[in-house]
Each structure stands twice: as C-alpha cells, then as structure tokens.
Design a protein around this motif. Structure first.
Motif, PDB file in Angstrom:
ATOM      1  N   VAL A   1      41.953  34.966  24.175  1.00 23.72           N
ATOM      2  CA  VAL A   1      42.256  36.265  24.785  1.00 23.72           C
ATOM      3  C   VAL A   1      40.933  36.895  25.208  1.00 23.72           C
ATOM      4  O   VAL A   1      39.950  36.856  24.486  1.00 23.72           O
ATOM      5  CB  VAL A   1      43.006  37.174  23.786  1.00 23.72           C
ATOM      6  CG1 VAL A   1      43.179  38.581  24.337  1.00 23.72           C
ATOM      7  CG2 VAL A   1      44.367  36.567  23.439  1.00 23.72           C
ATOM      8  N   ILE A   2      40.924  37.472  26.403  1.00 21.59           N
ATOM      9  CA  ILE A   2      39.735  38.144  26.925  1.00 21.59           C
ATOM     10  C   ILE A   2      39.755  39.592  26.456  1.00 21.59           C
ATOM     11  O   ILE A   2      40.709  40.325  26.712  1.00 21.59           O
ATOM     12  CB  ILE A   2      39.710  38.085  28.468  1.00 21.59           C
ATOM     13  CG1 ILE A   2      39.648  36.623  28.926  1.00 21.59           C
ATOM     14  CG2 ILE A   2      38.550  38.901  29.026  1.00 21.59           C
ATOM     15  CD1 ILE A   2      39.933  36.434  30.399  1.00 21.59           C
ATOM     16  N   ASP A   3      38.695  39.992  25.756  1.00 25.05           N
ATOM     17  CA  ASP A   3      38.539  41.368  25.296  1.00 25.05           C
ATOM     18  C   ASP A   3      37.318  41.970  25.965  1.00 25.05           C
ATOM     19  O   ASP A   3      36.357  41.261  26.278  1.00 25.05           O
ATOM     20  CB  ASP A   3      38.371  41.403  23.777  1.00 25.05           C
ATOM     21  CG  ASP A   3      39.650  41.045  23.035  1.00 25.05           C
ATOM     22  OD1 ASP A   3      40.735  41.369  23.540  1.00 25.05           O
ATOM     23  OD2 ASP A   3      39.548  40.461  21.947  1.00 25.05           O
TER      24      ASP A   3
ATOM     25  N   ASN B   1      41.544  44.911  24.553  1.00 22.25           N
ATOM     26  CA  ASN B   1      41.865  44.931  25.986  1.00 22.25           C
ATOM     27  C   ASN B   1      43.059  45.844  26.254  1.00 22.25           C
ATOM     28  O   ASN B   1      43.561  46.495  25.341  1.00 22.25           O
ATOM     29  CB  ASN B   1      42.116  43.502  26.482  1.00 22.25           C
ATOM     30  CG  ASN B   1      43.220  42.828  25.698  1.00 22.25           C
ATOM     31  OD1 ASN B   1      44.270  43.394  25.451  1.00 22.25           O
ATOM     32  ND2 ASN B   1      42.987  41.589  25.280  1.00 22.25           N
ATOM     33  N   ILE B   2      43.512  45.875  27.495  1.00 19.77           N
ATOM     34  CA  ILE B   2      44.643  46.723  27.884  1.00 19.77           C
ATOM     35  C   ILE B   2      45.925  46.276  27.170  1.00 19.77           C
ATOM     36  O   ILE B   2      46.713  47.113  26.718  1.00 19.77           O
ATOM     37  CB  ILE B   2      44.848  46.708  29.420  1.00 19.77           C
ATOM     38  CG1 ILE B   2      43.595  47.200  30.148  1.00 19.77           C
ATOM     39  CG2 ILE B   2      46.090  47.504  29.829  1.00 19.77           C
ATOM     40  CD1 ILE B   2      43.179  48.616  29.857  1.00 19.77           C
ATOM     41  N   ALA B   3      46.142  44.968  27.052  1.00 22.40           N
ATOM     42  CA  ALA B   3      47.338  44.463  26.360  1.00 22.40           C
ATOM     43  C   ALA B   3      47.355  44.942  24.910  1.00 22.40           C
ATOM     44  O   ALA B   3      48.393  45.405  24.416  1.00 22.40           O
ATOM     45  CB  ALA B   3      47.381  42.933  26.414  1.00 22.40           C
TER      46      ALA B   3
ATOM     47  N   THR C   1      38.664  41.143  36.501  1.00 20.42           N
ATOM     48  CA  THR C   1      37.491  41.897  36.965  1.00 20.42           C
ATOM     49  C   THR C   1      36.319  41.725  36.008  1.00 20.42           C
ATOM     50  O   THR C   1      35.196  41.442  36.446  1.00 20.42           O
ATOM     51  CB  THR C   1      37.854  43.393  37.113  1.00 20.42           C
ATOM     52  OG1 THR C   1      38.936  43.510  38.043  1.00 20.42           O
ATOM     53  CG2 THR C   1      36.664  44.199  37.596  1.00 20.42           C
ATOM     54  N   ILE C   2      36.565  41.883  34.723  1.00 16.05           N
ATOM     55  CA  ILE C   2      35.488  41.731  33.725  1.00 16.05           C
ATOM     56  C   ILE C   2      34.935  40.313  33.760  1.00 16.05           C
ATOM     57  O   ILE C   2      33.724  40.110  33.706  1.00 16.05           O
ATOM     58  CB  ILE C   2      35.997  42.103  32.312  1.00 16.05           C
ATOM     59  CG1 ILE C   2      36.260  43.608  32.220  1.00 16.05           C
ATOM     60  CG2 ILE C   2      35.039  41.652  31.232  1.00 16.05           C
ATOM     61  CD1 ILE C   2      35.045  44.493  32.337  1.00 16.05           C
ATOM     62  N   GLU C   3      35.826  39.318  33.858  1.00 18.20           N
ATOM     63  CA  GLU C   3      35.389  37.917  33.915  1.00 18.20           C
ATOM     64  C   GLU C   3      34.474  37.661  35.109  1.00 18.20           C
ATOM     65  O   GLU C   3      33.547  36.865  35.030  1.00 18.20           O
ATOM     66  CB  GLU C   3      36.599  36.984  33.998  1.00 18.20           C
ATOM     67  CG  GLU C   3      37.211  36.636  32.681  1.00 18.20           C
ATOM     68  CD  GLU C   3      36.534  35.448  32.035  1.00 18.20           C
ATOM     69  OE1 GLU C   3      36.139  35.571  30.864  1.00 18.20           O
ATOM     70  OE2 GLU C   3      36.397  34.418  32.701  1.00 18.20           O
ATOM     71  N   ARG C   4      34.734  38.323  36.214  1.00 20.17           N
ATOM     72  CA  ARG C   4      33.925  38.114  37.430  1.00 20.17           C
ATOM     73  C   ARG C   4      32.612  38.889  37.403  1.00 20.17           C
ATOM     74  O   ARG C   4      31.652  38.482  38.043  1.00 20.17           O
ATOM     75  CB  ARG C   4      34.731  38.473  38.662  1.00 20.17           C
ATOM     76  CG  ARG C   4      35.847  37.475  38.879  1.00 20.17           C
ATOM     77  CD  ARG C   4      36.562  37.675  40.152  1.00 20.17           C
ATOM     78  NE  ARG C   4      37.599  36.644  40.260  1.00 20.17           N
ATOM     79  CZ  ARG C   4      38.343  36.480  41.304  1.00 20.17           C
ATOM     80  NH1 ARG C   4      38.192  37.246  42.351  1.00 20.17           N
ATOM     81  NH2 ARG C   4      39.252  35.537  41.313  1.00 20.17           N
TER      82      ARG C   4
ATOM     83  N   THR D   1      42.313  43.885  34.992  1.00 22.28           N
ATOM     84  CA  THR D   1      41.080  44.284  34.295  1.00 22.28           C
ATOM     85  C   THR D   1      40.363  43.079  33.697  1.00 22.28           C
ATOM     86  O   THR D   1      39.134  43.003  33.745  1.00 22.28           O
ATOM     87  CB  THR D   1      41.360  45.344  33.211  1.00 22.28           C
ATOM     88  OG1 THR D   1      42.355  44.847  32.300  1.00 22.28           O
ATOM     89  CG2 THR D   1      41.827  46.659  33.815  1.00 22.28           C
ATOM     90  N   LYS D   2      41.110  42.139  33.162  1.00 22.62           N
ATOM     91  CA  LYS D   2      40.482  40.945  32.579  1.00 22.62           C
ATOM     92  C   LYS D   2      39.814  40.089  33.653  1.00 22.62           C
ATOM     93  O   LYS D   2      38.696  39.592  33.460  1.00 22.62           O
ATOM     94  CB  LYS D   2      41.519  40.125  31.807  1.00 22.62           C
ATOM     95  CG  LYS D   2      41.960  40.784  30.512  1.00 22.62           C
ATOM     96  CD  LYS D   2      43.109  40.022  29.887  1.00 22.62           C
ATOM     97  CE  LYS D   2      43.568  40.633  28.583  1.00 22.62           C
ATOM     98  NZ  LYS D   2      44.762  39.967  28.062  1.00 22.62           N
TER      99      LYS D   2
END
Length: 171
Positions: A129-131, A147-149, A38-41, A35-36
C-alpha cells in the motif's frame, strides 16, 4: 406476470438504493488512487517534503496492515489482507442493501468500502500500500504514514461507532 413485475421492481429499487453509496465509495477510490499516483510520480521512495511544522508528505510503502502490522513477513500477508478487503466489501454491500434507509450507517459503510477497495487495488497492483501523509507532533514523534483510503476507513469507523452509540441511547 404480476410476480415478474414485482420482482423487477424490488431488484430495481435495491439497485437504486445502493447507487449513492457505491458512488461515495467510487469517489473515495478515485481520490485515493489519484493522490497515490501523483505522489509516486513526484517522489522517490523515502523522500520527504516538509509542508508545515507538524505535517510532511513522504513516499512510503506498507506491506502490512495498519501501523505496518505484519509488514516484515515473507509476502503471504499481501494475499491475506487482500482477501480480508474483498470479504469486507462483500459484507458491506450486503449491509448496505439491508440498511439502505440508515443514512449515517450507510455513509460509514461507503467510506470504509471505498478505503478498503483503494488499498486492495494497491496490494494487487504493487504488492504494498502506498502511504504519503505524515503527521508528527514534537517530542511525540511521527504517526505512521497513511493515505486517503486509510483516512476514509478511519472516518467511516468513527461514524459507525457514533451511529451505534446514538442508536443504543435511543432505546
């Protein structure tokens, strides 16, 4: 010879009792990282897309801990929170070995471990951390992005508390 067999049997049993819990943690890590990525892209930093009247997707970076605690520090917090995550994972593995028969406790620990590793991966790879999950409730404003984590850690903590309360009430 009997000693070797019983030692092998005991270590094999410990490994097999850890396997499902490590598998749950691995699924959390996989979902979190997919998911992270994907969001980054799909998003640029700060971009926000409305999904519902109370939920958006947004690309945010958190250099601190929960609720951006210590995020404005000079960078030492990256190593501090990474170390805490690694120490937590080692502790959780020891607890999973000791308490393999307690299903709810092990679910809680596996979710927390998967979330901790997911966020440690981010800190090591990106320095933050990517949120991306952004809930908001009218005049109450926006809840900090997560995020999922983080979700797995929260659910694991709730299960842990519930399990402990349930255990205390049995006595």
């Amino acid at each position: 010879m009997a000693t070797k067999k019983s030692t092998f049997s005991a270590s094999s049993k410990a490994r097999s009792s850890l396997t499902p819990w490590l598998g749950i943690a691995a699924i959390v890590i996989l979902l979190d990282q997919i998911t992270k990525i994907t969001i980054e892209r799909l998003f640029v930093y700060g971009e926000e897309r409305v999904v519902t009247s109370f939920f958006n997707l947004v690309l945010a970076y958190n250099r601190g801990a929960a609720f951006s605690f210590l995020s404005n520090e000079s960078g030492w917090q990256r190593y501090f929170f990474t170390a805490i995550g690694v120490i937590a994972v080692v502790f959780i593995i020891t607890q999973l070995r000791k308490n393999a028969g307690q299903r709810m406790f092990c679910w809680a620990m596996a979710l927390i471990m998967g979330g901790a590793i997911g966020n440690v991966i981010d800190r090591l790879a990106y320095g933050h951390v990517i949120d991306f999950l952004d809930f908001h409730f009218g005049s109450l404003g926006h809840f900090p992005a997560f995020n999922i984590a983080d979700s797995a850690i929260f659910i694991g903590a709730v299960l842990f508390i519930y399990d402990e309360l349930r255990r205390v009430n049995k006595n």
